[in-house]
Design a protein around this motif. Structure first.
Motif, PDB file in Angstrom:
ATOM      1  N   PRO A 228      -0.616  10.147  -3.659  1.00  0.00           N
ATOM      2  CA  PRO A 228      -0.451  11.455  -3.022  1.00  0.00           C
ATOM      3  C   PRO A 228      -0.828  11.482  -1.548  1.00  0.00           C
ATOM      4  CG  PRO A 228      -2.390  11.443  -4.438  1.00  0.00           C
ATOM      5  CD  PRO A 228      -1.665  10.157  -4.690  1.00  0.00           C
ATOM      6  N   THR A 229      -1.809  10.667  -1.162  1.00  0.00           N
ATOM      7  CA  THR A 229      -2.330  10.712   0.213  1.00  0.00           C
ATOM      8  C   THR A 229      -2.557   9.298   0.739  1.00  0.00           C
ATOM      9  OG1 THR A 229      -4.636  10.733  -0.505  1.00  0.00           O
ATOM     10  CG2 THR A 229      -3.534  12.887  -0.274  1.00  0.00           C
ATOM     11  N   MET A 230      -2.752   9.202   2.044  1.00  0.00           N
ATOM     12  CA  MET A 230      -3.063   7.907   2.642  1.00  0.00           C
ATOM     13  C   MET A 230      -4.428   7.416   2.143  1.00  0.00           C
ATOM     14  SD  MET A 230      -1.879   5.489   4.547  1.00  0.00           S
ATOM     15  CE  MET A 230      -0.585   6.165   5.626  1.00  0.00           C
ATOM     16  N   ALA A 231      -5.355   8.333   1.901  1.00  0.00           N
ATOM     17  CA  ALA A 231      -6.666   7.933   1.384  1.00  0.00           C
ATOM     18  C   ALA A 231      -6.535   7.271   0.024  1.00  0.00           C
ATOM     19  CB  ALA A 231      -7.596   9.146   1.300  1.00  0.00           C
ATOM     20  N   ALA A 232      -5.649   7.814  -0.834  1.00  0.00           N
ATOM     21  CA  ALA A 232      -5.428   7.218  -2.151  1.00  0.00           C
ATOM     22  C   ALA A 232      -4.805   5.833  -2.013  1.00  0.00           C
ATOM     23  CB  ALA A 232      -4.530   8.119  -2.999  1.00  0.00           C
ATOM     24  N   LEU A 233      -3.878   5.687  -1.074  1.00  0.00           N
ATOM     25  CA  LEU A 233      -3.254   4.379  -0.861  1.00  0.00           C
ATOM     26  C   LEU A 233      -4.282   3.374  -0.350  1.00  0.00           C
ATOM     27  CD1 LEU A 233      -0.705   2.645  -0.895  1.00  0.00           C
ATOM     28  CD2 LEU A 233      -0.283   3.371   1.467  1.00  0.00           C
ATOM     29  N   HIS A 234      -5.177   3.814   0.515  1.00  0.00           N
ATOM     30  CA  HIS A 234      -6.197   2.910   1.030  1.00  0.00           C
ATOM     31  C   HIS A 234      -7.120   2.424  -0.087  1.00  0.00           C
ATOM     32  CE1 HIS A 234      -5.610   2.441   5.292  1.00  0.00           C
ATOM     33  NE2 HIS A 234      -5.403   3.732   5.445  1.00  0.00           N
ATOM     34  N   GLU A 235      -7.330   3.243  -1.096  1.00  0.00           N
ATOM     35  CA  GLU A 235      -8.148   2.817  -2.232  1.00  0.00           C
ATOM     36  C   GLU A 235      -7.461   1.663  -2.966  1.00  0.00           C
ATOM     37  OE1 GLU A 235     -11.154   2.352  -4.913  1.00  0.00           O
ATOM     38  OE2 GLU A 235     -11.136   3.403  -2.995  1.00  0.00           O
ATOM     39  N   TYR A 236      -6.140   1.767  -3.125  1.00  0.00           N
ATOM     40  CA  TYR A 236      -5.386   0.654  -3.718  1.00  0.00           C
ATOM     41  C   TYR A 236      -5.464  -0.574  -2.818  1.00  0.00           C
ATOM     42  CZ  TYR A 236      -1.363  -2.178  -5.120  1.00  0.00           C
ATOM     43  OH  TYR A 236      -0.538  -3.224  -5.502  1.00  0.00           O
ATOM     44  N   MET A 237      -5.247  -0.383  -1.519  1.00  0.00           N
ATOM     45  CA  MET A 237      -5.219  -1.511  -0.594  1.00  0.00           C
ATOM     46  C   MET A 237      -6.595  -2.151  -0.421  1.00  0.00           C
ATOM     47  SD  MET A 237      -2.361  -0.590   2.318  1.00  0.00           S
ATOM     48  CE  MET A 237      -3.316   0.655   3.165  1.00  0.00           C
ATOM     49  N   ARG A 238      -7.654  -1.439  -0.768  1.00  0.00           N
ATOM     50  CA  ARG A 238      -8.985  -2.031  -0.716  1.00  0.00           C
ATOM     51  C   ARG A 238      -9.028  -3.307  -1.555  1.00  0.00           C
ATOM     52  NH1 ARG A 238     -13.914  -1.764  -3.484  1.00  0.00           N
ATOM     53  NH2 ARG A 238     -12.964  -0.555  -5.163  1.00  0.00           N
ATOM     54  N   GLY A 239      -8.300  -3.308  -2.674  1.00  0.00           N
ATOM     55  CA  GLY A 239      -8.257  -4.502  -3.515  1.00  0.00           C
ATOM     56  C   GLY A 239      -7.064  -5.383  -3.248  1.00  0.00           C
ATOM     57  N   SER A 240      -5.912  -4.775  -2.985  1.00  0.00           N
ATOM     58  CA  SER A 240      -4.691  -5.569  -2.852  1.00  0.00           C
ATOM     59  C   SER A 240      -4.555  -6.235  -1.495  1.00  0.00           C
ATOM     60  CB  SER A 240      -3.460  -4.673  -3.085  1.00  0.00           C
ATOM     61  OG  SER A 240      -3.297  -3.759  -2.011  1.00  0.00           O
TER      62      SER A 240
ATOM     63  N   ALA B 106     -11.191  -7.736   9.554  1.00  0.00           N
ATOM     64  CA  ALA B 106     -10.474  -8.550   8.566  1.00  0.00           C
ATOM     65  C   ALA B 106      -9.837  -7.655   7.510  1.00  0.00           C
ATOM     66  CB  ALA B 106     -11.434  -9.545   7.917  1.00  0.00           C
ATOM     67  N   ALA B 107     -10.568  -6.633   7.071  1.00  0.00           N
ATOM     68  CA  ALA B 107     -10.017  -5.698   6.091  1.00  0.00           C
ATOM     69  C   ALA B 107      -8.853  -4.910   6.689  1.00  0.00           C
ATOM     70  CB  ALA B 107     -11.111  -4.747   5.606  1.00  0.00           C
ATOM     71  N   ALA B 108      -8.979  -4.495   7.961  1.00  0.00           N
ATOM     72  CA  ALA B 108      -7.899  -3.738   8.618  1.00  0.00           C
ATOM     73  C   ALA B 108      -6.641  -4.578   8.741  1.00  0.00           C
ATOM     74  CB  ALA B 108      -8.354  -3.275  10.004  1.00  0.00           C
ATOM     75  N   LEU B 109      -6.794  -5.877   9.031  1.00  0.00           N
ATOM     76  CA  LEU B 109      -5.611  -6.726   9.144  1.00  0.00           C
ATOM     77  C   LEU B 109      -4.942  -6.897   7.782  1.00  0.00           C
ATOM     78  CD1 LEU B 109      -3.858  -8.349  11.051  1.00  0.00           C
ATOM     79  CD2 LEU B 109      -5.330 -10.338  10.637  1.00  0.00           C
ATOM     80  N   GLY B 110      -5.750  -7.025   6.727  1.00  0.00           N
ATOM     81  CA  GLY B 110      -5.166  -7.074   5.391  1.00  0.00           C
ATOM     82  C   GLY B 110      -4.393  -5.808   5.071  1.00  0.00           C
ATOM     83  N   ASP B 111      -4.955  -4.652   5.407  1.00  0.00           N
ATOM     84  CA  ASP B 111      -4.260  -3.374   5.190  1.00  0.00           C
ATOM     85  C   ASP B 111      -2.967  -3.313   5.999  1.00  0.00           C
ATOM     86  OD1 ASP B 111      -6.217  -2.519   3.470  1.00  0.00           O
ATOM     87  OD2 ASP B 111      -7.124  -1.082   4.855  1.00  0.00           O
TER      88      ASP B 111
END
Length: 313
Positions: free
Chosen positions: A144-156, A181-186
């Motif tokens: 629903p939101t970018m925050a929700a997507l970031h939660e997924y991307m935290r692991g992926s 490093a996390a930002a580049l992964g995102d």
């Protein structure tokens, strides 16, 4: 050569072939890394790709079967990593494990031990993969939101950046380099989502946040119609332009972190960032024709970007 040494060498070769076949931009960037780091990066890619194939492979069977396989993967790794570093990995006993994964385990285990990678990053990654599987308690195929997507991307995505960080090395305490490093992964992951909208729809997944799309008048029906016709509606073009700007901001946030890495690895990471960001250029150059064609950076441009990144200071 001892049998376990031969198995380890074969595992690293297998991971290198997987990276060369499926991660062309990624593989090109690793060519700029030192010989001691390159196999470790291939091993991490081989693991991530093998798990991704488990999630997306229709031959795995019912969705519940994929969850069972991921659970077996985690059990296998936890068992292998409970042994002292340097001990041979016991043969798998879990029938749920695919043969392809067993070929990756020796190289991955060796990499985790040699570079002291925190295993928690792998459990976080596996939880995000469970979010892609219907029937999993963690399943989610809309965001629903970018925050929700970031939660997924935290692991992926971010977790993969954090797995790589000890391999690459830093000129400062590693914790200082972790946010970049996390930002580049995102950034890499969001680029994939923008490029693969159509393929993800075919799997009944929409990763782009609904709120970001709705701000431009885009809903799920419009996306489905675009996939059916191969045409990109003007509203979606505006939404994609916005999300590409968001994606480029992630690359900008990550860029200063490259200078925190060991000097010898900086050209390779600059190359990876440049090659992936160039996919966004290709999407724009096509008129945002994300349903008609897959945005691919031509080989000549990839080589040119790699050469430029390698010479940058």
């Amino acid at each position: 050569m001892p049998a376990d040494a031969a198995a380890l060498r074969d595992a690293y070769r297998h991971c290198r072939r997987v990276a060369a076949a499926h991660g062309r931009s990624y593989y090109l960037a690793t060519r700029l890394l030192s010989a001691d780091r390159r196999p470790a990066v291939h091993a991490l890619y081989g693991f991530a790709r093998t798990v991704d194939d488990i999630v997306d492979d229709p031959h795995v069977g019912a969705p519940g079967r994929a969850v069972t396989v991921l659970d077996a993967v985690e059990r296998r790794l936890r068992a292998a990593w409970s042994q002292p570093i340097g001990m041979p990995v016991a043969p798998p006993t879990d029938p749920a494990l695919p043969a392809a994964f067993d070929r990756v385990v020796p190289a991955l285990t060796d990499t985790v031990g040699r570079f002291a990678i925190d295993p928690r990053h792998f459990w976080t990654f596996l939880d995000s993969m469970r979010m892609d599987i219907p029937g999993s308690p963690l399943f989610r195929n809309r965001y629903p939101t970018m925050a929700a997507l970031h939660e997924y991307m935290r692991g992926s995505a971010a977790a993969i950046g954090l797995q790589l960080l000890p391999v690459l090395g830093t000129v400062c305490p590693a914790a200082e380099a972790e946010p970049a490093a996390a930002a580049l992964g995102d950034a890499f992951q969001l680029t994939n989502f923008l490029r693969d909208i159509g393929e993800d729809l075919d799997r009944d997944r929409i990763y782009l946040p609904a709120a970001e799309l709705a701000a431009f008048g885009v809903d799920e029906a419009l996306l489905i119609d675009g996939r059916r016709t191969g045409r990109t509606d003007r509203r979606l073009r505006r939404a994609l332009a916005h999300l590409i700007a968001v994606n480029r901001d992630l690359y900008r946030c990550a860029r200063p972190g490259i200078e925190l890495l060991s000097p010898g690895v900086r050209p390779g990471i600059r190359t990876a960032a440049a090659l992936y960001a160039a996919i966004l250029d290709r999407i724009e150059d096509s008129g945002y024709a994300v349903f008609a064609q897959r945005a691919v950076v031509p080989q000549r441009r990839r080589l040119r970007l790699a050469a430029y990144a390698a010479l940058s200071t």
